[in-house]
Write a protein that holds these residues in place. Structure first.
Motif, PDB file in Angstrom:
ATOM      1  N   ASN A 465       0.802  -1.223   0.000  1.00 45.60           N
ATOM      2  CA  ASN A 465       0.000   0.000   0.000  1.00 45.60           C
ATOM      3  C   ASN A 465       0.835   1.275   0.000  1.00 45.60           C
ATOM      4  OD1 ASN A 465      -2.456  -1.392   0.051  1.00 45.60           O
ATOM      5  ND2 ASN A 465      -2.418  -1.574   2.272  1.00 45.60           N
ATOM      6  N   ASN A 466       2.153   1.144   0.142  1.00 42.00           N
ATOM      7  CA  ASN A 466       3.029   2.312   0.178  1.00 42.00           C
ATOM      8  C   ASN A 466       4.087   2.187  -0.908  1.00 42.00           C
ATOM      9  OD1 ASN A 466       2.373   3.942   2.887  1.00 42.00           O
ATOM     10  ND2 ASN A 466       2.158   1.763   3.295  1.00 42.00           N
ATOM     11  N   LYS A 467       3.647   2.329  -2.156  1.00 44.69           N
ATOM     12  CA  LYS A 467       4.530   2.141  -3.307  1.00 44.69           C
ATOM     13  C   LYS A 467       5.507   3.301  -3.495  1.00 44.69           C
ATOM     14  CE  LYS A 467       1.178  -0.734  -5.764  1.00 44.69           C
ATOM     15  NZ  LYS A 467       0.358  -0.887  -6.983  1.00 44.69           N
ATOM     16  N   TYR A 468       5.213   4.437  -2.842  1.00 41.40           N
ATOM     17  CA  TYR A 468       6.060   5.611  -3.058  1.00 41.40           C
ATOM     18  C   TYR A 468       7.224   5.681  -2.069  1.00 41.40           C
ATOM     19  CZ  TYR A 468       2.009   6.885  -5.818  1.00 41.40           C
ATOM     20  OH  TYR A 468       0.984   6.876  -6.731  1.00 41.40           O
ATOM     21  N   VAL A 469       7.311   4.737  -1.152  1.00 42.98           N
ATOM     22  CA  VAL A 469       8.428   4.688  -0.218  1.00 42.98           C
ATOM     23  C   VAL A 469       9.639   4.102  -0.938  1.00 42.98           C
ATOM     24  CG1 VAL A 469       9.267   3.690   1.937  1.00 42.98           C
ATOM     25  CG2 VAL A 469       6.890   4.434   1.743  1.00 42.98           C
ATOM     26  N   PRO A 470      10.822   4.703  -0.776  1.00 40.26           N
ATOM     27  CA  PRO A 470      12.030   4.153  -1.430  1.00 40.26           C
ATOM     28  C   PRO A 470      12.239   2.676  -1.096  1.00 40.26           C
ATOM     29  CG  PRO A 470      12.490   6.293  -0.451  1.00 40.26           C
ATOM     30  CD  PRO A 470      11.111   5.926  -0.022  1.00 40.26           C
ATOM     31  N   GLN A 471      12.665   1.919  -2.075  1.00 38.26           N
ATOM     32  CA  GLN A 471      12.801   0.473  -1.907  1.00 38.26           C
ATOM     33  C   GLN A 471      13.813   0.084  -0.831  1.00 38.26           C
ATOM     34  OE1 GLN A 471      13.578  -1.339  -5.681  1.00 38.26           O
ATOM     35  NE2 GLN A 471      11.486  -1.056  -6.422  1.00 38.26           N
ATOM     36  N   ASN A 472      14.814   0.917  -0.650  1.00 43.15           N
ATOM     37  CA  ASN A 472      15.842   0.584   0.334  1.00 43.15           C
ATOM     38  C   ASN A 472      15.491   1.066   1.739  1.00 43.15           C
ATOM     39  OD1 ASN A 472      16.042   3.268  -0.245  1.00 43.15           O
ATOM     40  ND2 ASN A 472      18.285   3.331  -0.345  1.00 43.15           N
ATOM     41  N   ALA A 473      14.310   1.672   1.896  1.00 45.50           N
ATOM     42  CA  ALA A 473      13.893   2.163   3.210  1.00 45.50           C
ATOM     43  C   ALA A 473      13.426   0.988   4.060  1.00 45.50           C
ATOM     44  CB  ALA A 473      12.784   3.201   3.073  1.00 45.50           C
ATOM     45  N   LYS A 474      14.101   0.770   5.173  1.00 45.25           N
ATOM     46  CA  LYS A 474      13.772  -0.359   6.044  1.00 45.25           C
ATOM     47  C   LYS A 474      12.551  -0.025   6.895  1.00 45.25           C
ATOM     48  CE  LYS A 474      15.705  -3.409   9.582  1.00 45.25           C
ATOM     49  NZ  LYS A 474      16.880  -3.672  10.453  1.00 45.25           N
ATOM     50  N   LEU A 475      11.575  -0.956   6.900  1.00 42.40           N
ATOM     51  CA  LEU A 475      10.345  -0.769   7.671  1.00 42.40           C
ATOM     52  C   LEU A 475      10.556  -1.216   9.111  1.00 42.40           C
ATOM     53  CD1 LEU A 475       7.224  -0.183   7.718  1.00 42.40           C
ATOM     54  CD2 LEU A 475       6.908  -2.585   7.096  1.00 42.40           C
ATOM     55  N   ASN A 476      10.110  -0.381  10.036  1.00 42.46           N
ATOM     56  CA  ASN A 476      10.205  -0.716  11.462  1.00 42.46           C
ATOM     57  C   ASN A 476       8.810  -0.699  12.075  1.00 42.46           C
ATOM     58  OD1 ASN A 476      11.049  -1.081  14.139  1.00 42.46           O
ATOM     59  ND2 ASN A 476      11.282   1.124  14.465  1.00 42.46           N
ATOM     60  N   ILE A 477       8.284  -1.878  12.412  1.00 44.94           N
ATOM     61  CA  ILE A 477       6.964  -1.974  13.047  1.00 44.94           C
ATOM     62  C   ILE A 477       7.139  -1.826  14.556  1.00 44.94           C
ATOM     63  CG2 ILE A 477       4.959  -3.439  13.464  1.00 44.94           C
ATOM     64  CD1 ILE A 477       5.369  -4.657  10.720  1.00 44.94           C
ATOM     65  N   GLN A 478       6.563  -0.778  15.120  1.00 45.71           N
ATOM     66  CA  GLN A 478       6.767  -0.461  16.528  1.00 45.71           C
ATOM     67  C   GLN A 478       5.666  -0.975  17.441  1.00 45.71           C
ATOM     68  OE1 GLN A 478       8.189   3.798  14.900  1.00 45.71           O
ATOM     69  NE2 GLN A 478       7.887   3.766  17.079  1.00 45.71           N
ATOM     70  N   TYR A 479       4.478  -1.220  16.857  1.00 46.41           N
ATOM     71  CA  TYR A 479       3.344  -1.633  17.702  1.00 46.41           C
ATOM     72  C   TYR A 479       2.366  -2.402  16.831  1.00 46.41           C
ATOM     73  CZ  TYR A 479      -0.928  -1.120  20.575  1.00 46.41           C
ATOM     74  OH  TYR A 479      -2.066  -1.353  21.303  1.00 46.41           O
ATOM     75  N   LEU A 480       1.840  -3.503  17.372  1.00 45.65           N
ATOM     76  CA  LEU A 480       0.775  -4.267  16.707  1.00 45.65           C
ATOM     77  C   LEU A 480      -0.149  -4.837  17.767  1.00 45.65           C
ATOM     78  CD1 LEU A 480       2.212  -6.469  13.795  1.00 45.65           C
ATOM     79  CD2 LEU A 480       0.691  -4.514  13.609  1.00 45.65           C
ATOM     80  N   LYS A 481      -1.427  -4.670  17.548  1.00 43.35           N
ATOM     81  CA  LYS A 481      -2.399  -5.271  18.464  1.00 43.35           C
ATOM     82  C   LYS A 481      -3.673  -5.596  17.701  1.00 43.35           C
ATOM     83  CE  LYS A 481      -4.813  -4.878  22.842  1.00 43.35           C
ATOM     84  NZ  LYS A 481      -5.012  -4.135  24.099  1.00 43.35           N
ATOM     85  N   GLU A 482      -4.241  -6.760  18.029  1.00 42.14           N
ATOM     86  CA  GLU A 482      -5.515  -7.140  17.426  1.00 42.14           C
ATOM     87  C   GLU A 482      -6.629  -6.375  18.122  1.00 42.14           C
ATOM     88  OE1 GLU A 482      -6.115 -11.354  16.621  1.00 42.14           O
ATOM     89  OE2 GLU A 482      -4.034 -11.711  17.198  1.00 42.14           O
ATOM     90  N   GLY A 483      -7.083  -5.311  17.491  1.00 39.21           N
ATOM     91  CA  GLY A 483      -8.141  -4.490  18.062  1.00 39.21           C
ATOM     92  C   GLY A 483      -9.517  -4.968  17.651  1.00 39.21           C
ATOM     93  N   GLN A 484     -10.531  -4.177  17.994  1.00 41.77           N
ATOM     94  CA  GLN A 484     -11.907  -4.549  17.680  1.00 41.77           C
ATOM     95  C   GLN A 484     -12.225  -4.373  16.198  1.00 41.77           C
ATOM     96  OE1 GLN A 484     -14.083  -5.932  19.700  1.00 41.77           O
ATOM     97  NE2 GLN A 484     -12.786  -5.836  21.500  1.00 41.77           N
ATOM     98  N   THR A 485     -11.553  -3.438  15.532  1.00 44.91           N
ATOM     99  CA  THR A 485     -11.839  -3.169  14.125  1.00 44.91           C
ATOM    100  C   THR A 485     -10.812  -3.772  13.180  1.00 44.91           C
ATOM    101  OG1 THR A 485     -10.634  -1.071  14.203  1.00 44.91           O
ATOM    102  CG2 THR A 485     -12.977  -0.997  14.720  1.00 44.91           C
TER     103      THR A 485
END
Length: 789
Positions: A465-485
């Motif tokens: 969904n983020n095709k405009y981010v440079p390919q060499n940009a490393k993704l850092n996921i800081q938080y994940l939680k299974e919410g109600q939605t």
């Protein structure tokens, strides 16, 4: 002899037709009632679960008491015809009530936490039609099953046809009927199906009842009756609970890939029901009549446990498949259906076994008794009740407090343990050793097999969904939680570590600059600031959606007396807190009052009048979003505005087509007599502001608001230094908005326009997704008529 065979053939297939049609109408009603009731009691997972619980409660009670109805009124066919008629009439009478429930709810003192009051209201509304829907299957079993030899084959055959009807109902309602006929039109179609069944029953009544009376059930004495096999009840309970609990888990996972849309929901549910249908047809095979039923159920449960672990492992590797699919240059058609096919194949083994076990276990429970309809009704009721328990356990306990992976693993082990009920009666040498071997293998896979990894899954969706981010940009996921939605997350990129993006199921919702508090999402900031500029004397404000806190913080840069905020998912609040050492950036502002609820429901049940109401919902094409982006919601917001009050509506231009945008504009301009609009071209965001009084843009009020130190700092960060810079965002007046949307269909509760545009407008030649280009073509920037010194 030939005549009797012909009559049996006719009876079998006329009942099959009844079950096919009644299964379709039942699922159509389920989809419709969930959507209609979400408009008034809320679209939170709790509210939706209440509606589903009441729906299945009615089905269960109807199924349980079907035998008592037959015992009292004797003629099962006549009762069935009456039941179908009552379903049709009650649904028809219920429709205007559900469509106008908003109005009635506004007079009822329901509080946001009034779960039991909501449950009572939903039960009051749905009990009659759901009760009689629940009676249909056992009633038809009483009509069609007359001999012991017919029990196994016909139970499987009829359950299969009922399931096929359910598949047709859910697919037709979600993909075709609701998009083209709306909620009310689809309801009329479901009512027509029930009336058609009743008319066919009346038309062929004599032929069916003649066969019926020629094969009347024998009258049994207490001595003649054979006790049912109660071990089957354990299996029916376990499989009912397991089926719905795993469906909740699978839905939670797969909706991330399909998108949280009415289409994604319909296709996933259809996959589940298709597997059940195939399993029911498998149960008809003659081989099962030659195998000891207890052995079949014993090994069936073991295979079910193994297939559930296999499905979990399949979901665990699905992200890799999805990533590979994204790397291929294929057409949207190939891409979409390859994804759905992979999902279907993963779910197929366990759903087929669920579908096969149900009729086989039903036959085992009845023990060849002549009162099959009575036992079918009771067993069906238990299976449904277990399903309700499974959905509650999965949705409210295991998933929120543990994880979907834990749920799927625990359910597989639960199913495996239930097979021990038969271990002493299957008469297999070393049965304990056999079970231990299978059990050890399943436990090994449970712990060491591939697990469901939301982090890996969300990462792939974010990258797509983020095709405009440079390919060499490393993704850092800081938080994940299974919410109600959905799966609420925070992520950033190595090249821009301070910009943390808030997402739901991998879709960006907002962003927060953790290094520079003056760098905010400009459109969300202007949503509040322009509303304040248009109503400089405002005291009380209402904000729909907390998100990244930008709009709420912007509201706080004023002399407002109170700021009420409603956020649908508590996980969003928890996510933002992680960025501010366990606090919210608005905690120091005592005027801010945050509630976790559905915003539409909050406005309905509140008597408070606001000077400003602004709405920044999620993406409009997602399920439930259309509830707060249509004329009916705009009317609710308007009714809660004070005289001269201002409403602000954010409309993202990302992934929305021109026809749908025009429908939203038409809904807004037909609600508010006075409207102005602004566009942020750089971020593709469209803002509309409406009022019940003439809108005046006071140059002095704008200038004063911009002189607020906090406001000035944020605006300067975005290159806005003078009131004229704000005016550059002005797009169209109400008259111009009315003109460009004149030929559009108004977005309403009934047509779910923002959710269903893919079916209705995708192929239109005059339609496209270039909504920004469409608006720019009509820009006037004629703000002078609104300006006052």
């Amino acid at each position: 002899m030939h005549k009797e065979q012909s009559s049996k053939f006719f009876l079998k297939w006329i009942v099959s037709l009844f079950l096919l049609l009644s299964g379709a109408s039942a699922l159509i009603y389920q989809v419709l009632w969930v959507r209609l009731l979400s408009l008034s009691i809320g679209s939170t997972s709790v509210s939706i679960s209440i509606v589903l619980a009441v729906f299945f409660l009615g089905l269960g009670l109807g199924s349980y008491y079907a035998g008592a109805l037959i015992d009292r009124f004797k003629n099962a066919l006549k009762i069935y015809i009456v039941a179908e008629t009552i379903i049709a009439l009650s649904a028809l009478v219920l429709l205007p009530t559900l469509l106008n429930l908003d109005y009635f709810i506004s007079f009822v003192p329901i509080v946001e936490t009034g779960i039991w009051l909501k449950f009572f209201i939903v039960t009051l509304l749905l009990f009659i039609p759901t009760f009689f829907i629940g009676t249909t299957f056992p009633l038809l079993m009483a009509v069609a099953i007359r001999h012991k030899s017919e029990l196994r084959e016909r139970l499987a055959h009829f359950y299969a046809f009922n399931s096929v009807g359910a598949v047709a109902g859910v697919l037709c309602s979600g993909v075709y009927l609701i998009p083209y006929f709306g909620l009310d039109g689809t309801m009329y179609i479901a009512v027509f199906i029930n009336i058609l069944i009743a008319l066919i029953g009346i038309l062929f009544y004599n032929r069916i009842s003649t066969f019926d009376s020629a094969n009347t059930l024998s009258l049994e004495t207490k001595q003649d009756r054979v006790k049912p096999n109660n071990k089957a009840l354990v299996v029916l309970f376990v499989t009912g609970l397991a089926a719905i609990a795993t469906e909740v888990g699978w839905m939670k996972f797969l909706i991330i890939y399909t998108g949280s849309t009415i289409y994604g929901f319909s296709f996933i549910l259809a996959m589940f029901l298709t597997g059940l249908s195939i399993g029911s047809f498998v149960a008809k095979l003659p081989i099962f009549s030659k195998i000891n039923t207890q052995k079949t159920i014993f090994f069936g449960l073991i295979l079910l446990a193994l297939s559930l672990i296999g499905a979990r492992m399949g979901l665990g590797v699905f992200p890799e498949f999805y990533e590979q699919l994204n790397s291929f240059d294929v057409s949207p058609f190939i891409y979409r259906w390859s994804k759905y096919l992979a999902m279907f194949l993963i779910l197929l083994p366990p759903t087929v076994i669920f579908g096969a076990l149900f009729p086989i276990t039903l036959k085992y429970y009845t023990n060849d008794t002549n009162r099959a309809y009575d036992y079918v009704g009771r067993a069906y009721a238990l299976n449904i009740a277990a399903g309700v328990i499974g959905s509650v356990i999965a949705g409210f306990w295991i998933i929120p407090h543990y994880s979907t992976d834990f749920l799927l693993t625990a359910i597989a082990i639960f199913v495996l343990l239930s097979s021990l009920v038969f271990i002493k009666s299957i008469k297999i040498k070393r049965a304990v050793l056999v079970w231990s071997g299978f059990g050890s293998f399943i436990l090994f896979l449970s712990f060491y097999g591939v697990h469901v990894d939301y982090r890996k899954m969300i990462k792939i969706v974010i990258e797509r969904n983020n095709k405009y981010v440079p390919q060499n940009a490393k993704l850092n996921i800081q938080y994940l939680k299974e919410g109600q939605t959905g799966i609420i997350g925070l992520h950033s990129y190595e090249n821009t570590p301070c910009i943390v993006k808030l997402s739901n199921n991998g879709m960006n919702e907002s962003w927060i600059d953790t290094c520079n508090p003056n760098n905010m999402v400009l459109s969300e900031f202007l949503l509040a600031q322009i509303a304040l500029m248009l109503n400089p004397n405002a005291n009380d404000a209402f904000v729909l959606g907390y998100g990244g806190a930008t709009t709420v913080r912007a509201m706080g840069m004023s002399e407002l007396r109170s700021i009420d905020v409603v956020e649908l998912d508590e996980a969003v609040i928890e996510a933002v807190k992680t960025l501010y050492s366990g606090r919210l950036p608005t905690d120091s502002d005592s005027r801010v009052n945050i509630k976790i609820n559905d915003a539409r429901n909050s406005l309905l049940i509140s008597n408070k009048v606001y000077d400003i109401i602004v709405s920044q919902p999620s993406h409009p094409w997602l399920m439930g979003a259309s509830n707060i982006m249509n004329k009916d919601f705009f009317e609710i917001a308007k009714s809660r505005l004070s005289k001269g009050g201002v409403n602000g509506q954010w409309v993202p231009l990302f992934k929305i087509d021109i026809a749908t945008l025009k429908g939203i504009i038409k809904a807004y301009t037909s609600t508010f007599e006075h409207v102005v609009s602004f566009v942020n071209v750089s971020t593709r965001d469209f803002l509309m502001f409406g009022s019940n009084e003439p809108i005046v843009i006071s140059y002095e009020a704008v200038k004063k608001q911009m002189q607020n130190p906090m406001t000035r700092a944020v605006l300067h960060e975005n290159g806005i230094k003078e009131p004229e810079d704000i005016m550059e965002f002005f797009a169209l007046s109400r008259e111009e908005l009315v003109l460009i949307s004149a030929n559009a269909e108004t977005a309403t509760d009934k047509n779910l326009l923002t959710e269903t545009f893919l079916s209705k407008y995708q192929e239109r030649e005059d339609n496209s997704f270039d909504t920004l280009g469409f608006l720019r073509k009509h820009f006037s920037h004629d703000v002078k008529s609104y300006l006052r010194n």
